[in-house]
Design an enzyme around this catalytic site. Structure first.
Site, mmCIF file in Angstrom:
data_model
loop_
_atom_site.group_PDB
_atom_site.id
_atom_site.type_symbol
_atom_site.label_atom_id
_atom_site.label_comp_id
_atom_site.label_asym_id
_atom_site.label_seq_id
_atom_site.Cartn_x
_atom_site.Cartn_y
_atom_site.Cartn_z
ATOM 1 N N ASP A 190 -61.899 -22.836 -51.686
ATOM 2 C CA ASP A 190 -61.534 -21.637 -50.147
ATOM 3 C C ASP A 190 -60.190 -21.171 -50.860
ATOM 4 O O ASP A 190 -59.462 -21.382 -51.711
ATOM 5 C CB ASP A 190 -61.192 -23.131 -49.998
ATOM 6 C CG ASP A 190 -59.386 -23.822 -50.466
ATOM 7 O OD1 ASP A 190 -59.421 -24.010 -51.366
ATOM 8 O OD2 ASP A 190 -58.800 -24.817 -49.491
ATOM 9 N N ILE A 191 -59.564 -20.276 -49.598
ATOM 10 C CA ILE A 191 -58.587 -19.777 -50.262
ATOM 11 C C ILE A 191 -57.141 -20.340 -49.656
ATOM 12 O O ILE A 191 -57.114 -21.300 -49.115
ATOM 13 C CB ILE A 191 -58.711 -18.013 -49.264
ATOM 14 C CG1 ILE A 191 -59.956 -17.461 -48.861
ATOM 15 C CG2 ILE A 191 -56.924 -17.702 -48.534
ATOM 16 C CD1 ILE A 191 -59.813 -16.698 -47.508
ATOM 17 N N ASP A 234 -62.493 -21.302 -44.136
ATOM 18 C CA ASP A 234 -62.009 -20.193 -45.425
ATOM 19 C C ASP A 234 -62.794 -21.171 -46.390
ATOM 20 O O ASP A 234 -62.383 -20.812 -47.165
ATOM 21 C CB ASP A 234 -59.984 -19.698 -45.160
ATOM 22 C CG ASP A 234 -59.262 -21.240 -45.453
ATOM 23 O OD1 ASP A 234 -60.182 -22.847 -45.066
ATOM 24 O OD2 ASP A 234 -58.947 -20.732 -46.339
#
Length: 356
Positions: A190-191, A234
């Site tokens: 994930d970001i 995300d």
């Protein structure tokens, strides 16, 4: 009849010899009927009176004599008896001979020919209309088939965006998809700081960043033979080793993780480079398709849960792998050991850092 010119008599003889009805009228210089003979009944001429003007008894003769140039031929004349005759007028010794030669057969044959021609014209026009209609139907069918083909290809493309190709084929065969896989590797990425950064930029920028991230994930999945299972906000979930088993699933996913981290660093989000947290674990899973209208191919099991928890424990820009994954990688990857870490719902877990 003996007083007719010899060429006329021969012609009449040939006509009668061929069993065609003939009649004649002899008209004198006063344009009165002087004599009649032959098949007068055949032509409905029995009522003609000798000694009476011919024009008063035959309407078609009115105005014709005495000005006509003889000999004279008048074809296809309708007679009172319903017959049709060719009329020939000759002069001989101040008399006029009016010959009636049966043309009913020719008339009927001509009418049949005309009727056939008319019917043929109708058939040709009908054929033209049918061909035109058939062409329009073929064009419409071709467009429909092209449209169906496009829709089929679109549906196939959408299906392959959701499912691995082999799973899609099994699903189209109405097979229930529920598989056990003894050994796969699962990745979550994930970001870092996505939610906070998304608040400071507009929706368009946020979607552009996600699009960039997920496109990179898709591209690398194809390159390394992995399957992107789904996106969660995300976060992306990727697996190696299914639907077809492979012995190097851990190595494939390690290469994938390194390239994905490198790819996203080229993009900036809210003024800062994109950074990921990545976690990988290897082990058995259950995979299958759930749902009917909005179906999805998903994974379940402790391997999936542990991979997700390893990812959440990673530092920004860090790729953490489990001890099980590290053992599968072997000496090809120089990994840094990490202290055992307490993970929620799992207990203390030994992990390794995959360096660049």
């Amino acid at each position: 009849m003996d007083r007719l010119p010899i060429e006329v008599r021969e012609w009449l003889y040939n006509f009668v010899y061929n069993e065609r009805a003939v009649a004649y009228l002899k008209i004198n210089s006063q344009l009165l009927i002087a004599d009649k003979g032959g098949s007068v009944e055949h032509y409905g001429l029995s009522s003609l009176c000798i000694g009476k003007p011919v024009a008063e008894q035959l309407e078609f003769m009115e105005g014709l004599l005495p000005c006509i140039d003889l000999p004279y031929h008048m074809p296809m004349v309708e007679l009172p008896g319903g017959r049709v005759a060719d009329l020939h007028l000759y002069t001989d010794n101040a008399c006029i001979w009016l010959l009636f030669l049966d043309a009913t057969a020719e008339r009927d044959n001509r009418q049949r020919i005309q009727q056939k021609a008319y019917e043929m014209t109708l058939l040709q026009e009908r054929e033209r209309q049918l061909n035109e209609k058939l062409q329009l139907m073929n064009e419409a069918l071709s467009k429909t088939q092209e449209g169906l083909s496009r829709e089929y290809q679109r549906a196939e493309s959408l299906l392959l965006n959701i499912l691995p190709a082999s799973i899609a084929e099994r699903l189209k065969a109405d097979e229930q998809i529920a598989d056990n896989h003894a050994e796969v590797s699962v990745l979550f990425a994930d970001i870092v700081g996505f939610t906070e950064r998304a608040r400071s930029v507009g929706a368009e920028t946020t979607l552009a960043i996600l699009n960039y991230f997920f496109k990179a994930a898709d591209m690398l999945s194809e390159r390394y033979g992995c399957e992107k299972i789904k996106t969660i906000g995300d976060c992306v979930m990727v697996v190696a080793g299914l639907p077809a088993a492979r012995s190097d699933h851990a190595e494939a996913l390690a290469h994938y993780a390194l390239e994905l981290r490198k790819a996203v660093k080229r993009e900036r989000f809210a003024g800062e480079p994109l950074r990921l947290r990545i976690g990988i674990h290897s082990g058995p899973i259950v995979a299958g398709v759930i749902g009917k209208r909005r179906f999805a191919y998903d994974l379940w099991g402790e391997t999936v849960n542990l991979a997700a928890r390893i990812q959440t424990s990673a530092e920004p820009d860090e790729i953490r792998i489990s001890d099980a994954t590290h053992k599968l990688l072997g000496p090809n990857f120089a990994c840094d050991p990490l202290a055992e870490t307490e993970l929620r719902g799992t207990g203390r877990v030994r992990m390794w850092r995959l360096p660049a």
